[in-house]
Design an enzyme around this catalytic site. Structure first.
Site, PDB file in Angstrom:
ATOM      1  N   LYS A   1       1.018  -1.495  -0.032  1.00 53.33           N
ATOM      2  CA  LYS A   1       0.040   0.176  -0.364  1.00 53.33           C
ATOM      3  C   LYS A   1       0.880   1.875   0.124  1.00 53.33           C
ATOM      4  O   LYS A   1       2.253   1.046   0.288  1.00 53.33           O
ATOM      5  CB  LYS A   1      -1.227   0.234   1.021  1.00 53.33           C
TER       6      LYS A   1
ATOM      7  N   ARG B   1     -11.478  -0.763  13.260  1.00 58.68           N
ATOM      8  CA  ARG B   1     -11.256   0.442  11.999  1.00 58.68           C
ATOM      9  C   ARG B   1     -11.947  -0.437  11.359  1.00 58.68           C
ATOM     10  O   ARG B   1     -13.047  -0.219  10.389  1.00 58.68           O
ATOM     11  CB  ARG B   1      -9.543   0.638  12.292  1.00 58.68           C
TER      12      ARG B   1
ATOM     13  N   TYR C   1      11.389  31.617   8.137  1.00 59.19           N
ATOM     14  CA  TYR C   1       9.558  31.974   8.077  1.00 59.19           C
ATOM     15  C   TYR C   1       9.720  32.054   9.735  1.00 59.19           C
ATOM     16  O   TYR C   1      10.193  31.607  10.442  1.00 59.19           O
ATOM     17  CB  TYR C   1       9.387  30.721   7.378  1.00 59.19           C
TER      18      TYR C   1
ATOM     19  N   MET D   1       8.747  24.955   2.475  1.00 54.00           N
ATOM     20  CA  MET D   1       7.953  24.361   1.641  1.00 54.00           C
ATOM     21  C   MET D   1       9.007  23.208   0.926  1.00 54.00           C
ATOM     22  O   MET D   1       9.264  21.908   0.361  1.00 54.00           O
ATOM     23  CB  MET D   1       7.188  24.410   0.587  1.00 54.00           C
TER      24      MET D   1
HETATM   25  C1  LIG Z   1      -0.619  -1.338   6.929  1.00 53.02           C
HETATM   26  C2  LIG Z   1      -1.049  -3.358   7.484  1.00 53.02           C
HETATM   27  C3  LIG Z   1      -0.924  -3.991   7.666  1.00 53.02           C
HETATM   28  C4  LIG Z   1       1.070  -3.943   7.430  1.00 53.02           C
HETATM   29  O1  LIG Z   1       1.350  -3.402   8.464  1.00 53.02           O
HETATM   30  P1  LIG Z   1       3.024  -2.832   8.692  1.00 53.02           P
HETATM   31  O2  LIG Z   1       2.725  -2.174  10.391  1.00 53.02           O
HETATM   32  O3  LIG Z   1       3.713  -2.154   8.542  1.00 53.02           O
HETATM   33  O4  LIG Z   1       4.010  -4.112   9.419  1.00 53.02           O
HETATM   34  C5  LIG Z   1      -0.911  -5.074   7.744  1.00 53.02           C
HETATM   35  N1  LIG Z   1      -2.541  -5.774   7.957  1.00 53.02           N
HETATM   36  C6  LIG Z   1      -3.370  -4.755   7.877  1.00 53.02           C
HETATM   37  C7  LIG Z   1      -4.837  -5.048   7.905  1.00 53.02           C
HETATM   38  C8  LIG Z   1      -2.553  -3.397   7.567  1.00 53.02           C
HETATM   39  O5  LIG Z   1      -3.591  -2.273   7.403  1.00 53.02           O
END
Ligand SMILES: *Cc1c(COP(=O)(O)O)cnc(C)c1O
Length: 385
Positions: free
Chosen positions: A57, A156, A278, A326
């Protein structure tokens, strides 16, 4: 840097280009593919016999899915996860067709045909997603593959007790799909002694009894290091593959994957009392030498590092002086001999002297956020391809 960088990247610049790609960018991001291979092998050894999936991801945590996914596939990784369907569709041609891809967010309404067309499976997170998937299977006249996520306490994603009740006996609705495995996600795996770990494990044990015969998956990166009770059949590391410490507070067993070198744009000597940056948040407390580097918050170097973060020149720590802008950051390089500092010189932001987890701690966040924000303007090199 000379033009061999471009050759290493495999790009073919027109002959009229006098500067190399790195000379035109503000910083060089090096992703060490050998470190990813080593991390994958370490996770496999740590996970006993469990299959080690790869989490892709957010473009492989910002480091480049197109280069990383094939490396993991070559290491024998058989299961990949993305968050979104779009990410999965992009990933599909990058890995062999016999490798499975699961979309963690599941099927949004109306997306079932895209999943099927690209050979991608969803994670089913609630009764609505399960019904969507069952309906698509009926329409297409076959059982469609999916993973099933149950919530074990994080609230979640994943089926709640109400979802499971609404769907009725798993034996009945599972017949309408091709269930691949049952999964859940740990909320506190990075704190080994947190009571949530045992509580979620117990809840997962109770729930999986209702899905007899289904392979199971519970552990993320940190979960892999919680012991064999958490491994089940598939583990799902992301962060640890990319070098983030899976058990903060102990020595990091993973190899660092990302190195970032930023270039100096300008050097100036300022007088006692001079204002830098800044908001006038830095005032020189004596004659100081300030170097401006070509990375800023638009490149993911968090603004929270204002007057806090550091860079390294020849292994010597130089503090951020003033506000992160930036596109640039001002560093107090007074400790470095004048003749060493010049426009074009690369300073280390991530590398042997500064790990992504340390930068994150200084910014009040986690390594995940620092990596996933690393910018698109860097010149990227993949080492050890
Ligand atoms: C992002 C995610 C992982 C990986 O988690 P890490 O802590 O980066 O190893 C595994 N399972 C789910 C459902 C996730 O959302």
């Amino acid at each position: 840097m000379d033009r061999s960088t471009d050759t290493a990247l495999g790009s073919s610049l027109p002959a009229a280009d006098v500067a190399g790609a790195y000379d035109r960018a503000g910083a060089l991001l090096t992703v060490d593919l050998d470190a990813i291979r080593a991390n994958y092998r370490l996770l496999r050894a740590q996970a006993g016999g469990a299959l080690v999936a790869g989490i892709m991801k957010a473009d492989a945590y910002g480091l480049g899915m197109a280069r990383i996914a094939p490396v993991l596939a070559a290491e024998g990784c058989r299961v990949f996860f993305t968050a979104h369907l779009d990410e999965a569709i992009r990933l599909r041609p990058m890995i062999p067709a016999d490798r499975a891809i699961y979309v963690l967010h599941g099927p949004m309404p109306g997306t079932a045909d895209d999943f099927v067309a690209h050979g991608i499976a969803p994670v089913l997170n609630d009764a609505g997603q399960a019904r969507e998937w069952i309906a698509a299977g009926r329409r297409l006249g076959r059982r469609l593959p999916a993973a099933i996520q149950v919530d074990t306490g994080m609230s979640r994603m994943g089926m709640s007790p109400a979802d499971l009740e609404a769907l009725g006996a798993p034996a009945a609705w599972l017949r309408e799909i091709a269930p691949a495995f049952l999964m859940s996600h740990l909320a506190c795996a990075d704190e080994a002694v947190h009571p949530m770990n045992a509580a979620q494990l117990a809840r997962f044990e109770a729930l999986r009894a209702r899905f007899p015969g289904l392979p199971c998956s519970l552990a993320n990166s940190s979960g892999v290091f919680l012991g064999s009770a958490f491994h089940y059949d598939i583990v799902r590391p992301g962060a640890a593959l990319y070098g983030i410490n899976p058990h903060p507070g102990s020595i990091n067993p993973m190899r660092a994957v990302a190195a970032l070198q930023a270039r100096i744009v300008q050097v100036r000597d300022v007088e006692d009392g001079a204002i830098v940056g800044y908001g006038a948040r830095f005032t020189a407390d004596g004659p100081r030498r300030i170097a401006t580097i070509a990375v800023g918050y638009a490149d993911g170097w968090l603004r929270a590092l204002t007057n806090r973060g550091h860079a390294f020149v020849d292994g010597v720590r130089v503090p951020v002086a003033g506000t992160v802008s930036m596109d640039s950051i001002t560093l107090d390089v007074s400790a470095i001999p004048r003749e060493r500092i010049a426009p074009g010189l690369a300073v280390e932001l991530l590398g042997p002297h500064q790990h992504v987890d340390e930068v994150a701690a200084q910014a009040g966040t986690i390594g995940y956020e620092v990596l996933t924000r690393l910018g698109s303007r860097f010149h990227r090199v993949y080492a050890n391809a």
